[in-house]
Write an enzyme that holds these catalytic residues in place. Sequence first.
Site, PDB file in Angstrom:
ATOM      1  N   ASN A   7       0.870  -1.184   0.000  1.00 49.21           N
ATOM      2  CA  ASN A   7       0.000   0.000   0.000  1.00 49.21           C
ATOM      3  C   ASN A   7       0.907   1.235   0.000  1.00 49.21           C
ATOM      4  O   ASN A   7       1.456   1.610   1.023  1.00 49.21           O
ATOM      5  CB  ASN A   7      -0.892  -0.042   1.251  1.00 49.21           C
ATOM      6  N   ARG A  91      -2.640  -2.135  -3.399  1.00 52.05           N
ATOM      7  CA  ARG A  91      -3.822  -1.312  -3.187  1.00 52.05           C
ATOM      8  C   ARG A  91      -3.755  -0.140  -4.160  1.00 52.05           C
ATOM      9  O   ARG A  91      -2.745   0.557  -4.235  1.00 52.05           O
ATOM     10  CB  ARG A  91      -3.847  -0.784  -1.759  1.00 52.05           C
ATOM     11  N   HIS A 180     -13.063   3.142   0.261  1.00 46.90           N
ATOM     12  CA  HIS A 180     -13.075   2.146   1.347  1.00 46.90           C
ATOM     13  C   HIS A 180     -13.769   0.854   0.898  1.00 46.90           C
ATOM     14  O   HIS A 180     -14.252   0.082   1.722  1.00 46.90           O
ATOM     15  CB  HIS A 180     -13.820   2.647   2.599  1.00 46.90           C
ATOM     16  N   ARG A 241     -11.944  16.360   7.345  1.00 47.00           N
ATOM     17  CA  ARG A 241     -12.734  16.690   6.149  1.00 47.00           C
ATOM     18  C   ARG A 241     -14.142  17.129   6.551  1.00 47.00           C
ATOM     19  O   ARG A 241     -14.726  16.569   7.467  1.00 47.00           O
ATOM     20  CB  ARG A 241     -12.846  15.479   5.220  1.00 47.00           C
ATOM     21  N   GLU A 384      -8.152  -4.879   5.406  1.00 46.29           N
ATOM     22  CA  GLU A 384      -8.051  -4.623   3.970  1.00 46.29           C
ATOM     23  C   GLU A 384      -6.905  -5.423   3.353  1.00 46.29           C
ATOM     24  O   GLU A 384      -6.997  -5.886   2.223  1.00 46.29           O
ATOM     25  CB  GLU A 384      -7.863  -3.118   3.725  1.00 46.29           C
TER      26      GLU A 384
END
Length: 402
Positions: A7, A91, A180, A241, A384
């Site tokens: 990743n 990823r 996600h 955010r 993940e």
Amino acid sequence: MNVLVINCGSSSLKYQLLNMQDESVLAIGLAERIGIEGSQLKHETLGKQKIVLQKPMPNHKEAIKIVLEVLTDKELGVIASLDEIQAVGHRVVHGGEKFASSVLITEEVIEAMEECIELAPLHNPPNIIGIRACQELMPNVPMVGVFDTAFHQTMPEYSYIYPLPYELYKELGIRKYGFHGTSHKYVSQRLGEITGQDIKKMKIVSCHLGNGASLAAIQNGQSMDTSMGLTPLEGLAMGTRSGNLDPAIITFLMEKKNLSIDEVNNLMNKESGVLGISGVSSDFRDIEDAVKQGNKRAQLALDKYYFIVRKYIGSYAAAMGGLDAVIFTAGLGENSPDARATICEGLEFLGIEIDPVKNNVRGKETLISKEGTKVQVYLIPTNEELMIARDTEIIVKDLTKA
Ligand code: ADP
């Protein structure tokens, strides 16, 4: 089969080496400050020790080279040679509309990933750099790309289209993509594995509440709506955010504060969310601590955050015409009983009732709803890396069969 999962971020690289025979993690690590001074590798081997290596890593190729050296090191290593890595899973953040599932990486696939760069200018370039570096260092090892957006490609058109002139979708690809996806897919599949239920017959809301956060409405085992959009800025308020706003706020702010495009982007992505409201931190642990000390703005940030998540759960139940299960995952979802309990408060009318004793748990697969309630509420830690490794194994096994 041993699968290396990579990743790659702009200045970091996370990796795991998994033995897919029993899905055990052989080694896990993180290279930080790649391309800047003070780069280091934190590496941990299963049943052995944790080490921190301070070594210059001017680029991702050098970082991956060091990772491979450590993995095959006589003392620290977990494999004798690179021949014991049979596949690499990468990823990749944005697959646009081109990738609805994981794929074997070819030159055409990389070109397609490059075409998605304008949709994810911060994320896709380092992902691609990581793939190229691995290809150079392990030229004969098959590589698989696993996309954050792929799981959401099942969303129906009325779900992903924005109410803008339709031509903009065709011309610029402006639509909801969602992120996600690997996490939402993993936890929903895991729900089926844990309970023996057929998730294709279920209506599930998956809540990935980490630093970045998104919800997904999962029906027939497929994503039918998700809270993130063209970019990860849409949806919930997050650590930094803003999530959803009146879009007019953006031009209003630009005018009143004389902000440039970069400045307004920075404000929405880095200075807003629970950090913006509380003025304390983007980390929910700090916010929860501040609340305990009576900080009112920290309380307001949490109230707002929970209110938004609660409203999304209700709207997704409406979108699917029912609800069978809610899953909490990622940093906050896995570790904060308070967050889970408060989000679910007032949702009894949907059949959601949390058992406070069962809910007093962190990071462990647990049914946290009261016995006999209509909606099962689960804590399922996300994984993940395992999902990437599973997809990689399936694709590479198929390859050897062909
Ligand atoms: P990322 O999106 O960076 O992968 P994670 O899923 O690791 O994020 O989630 C990180 C966030 O989870 C932290 O910023 C923190 O707010 C929250 N978190 C982690 N542990 C706890 C905890 N024990 N209590 C409350 N919040 C937590």
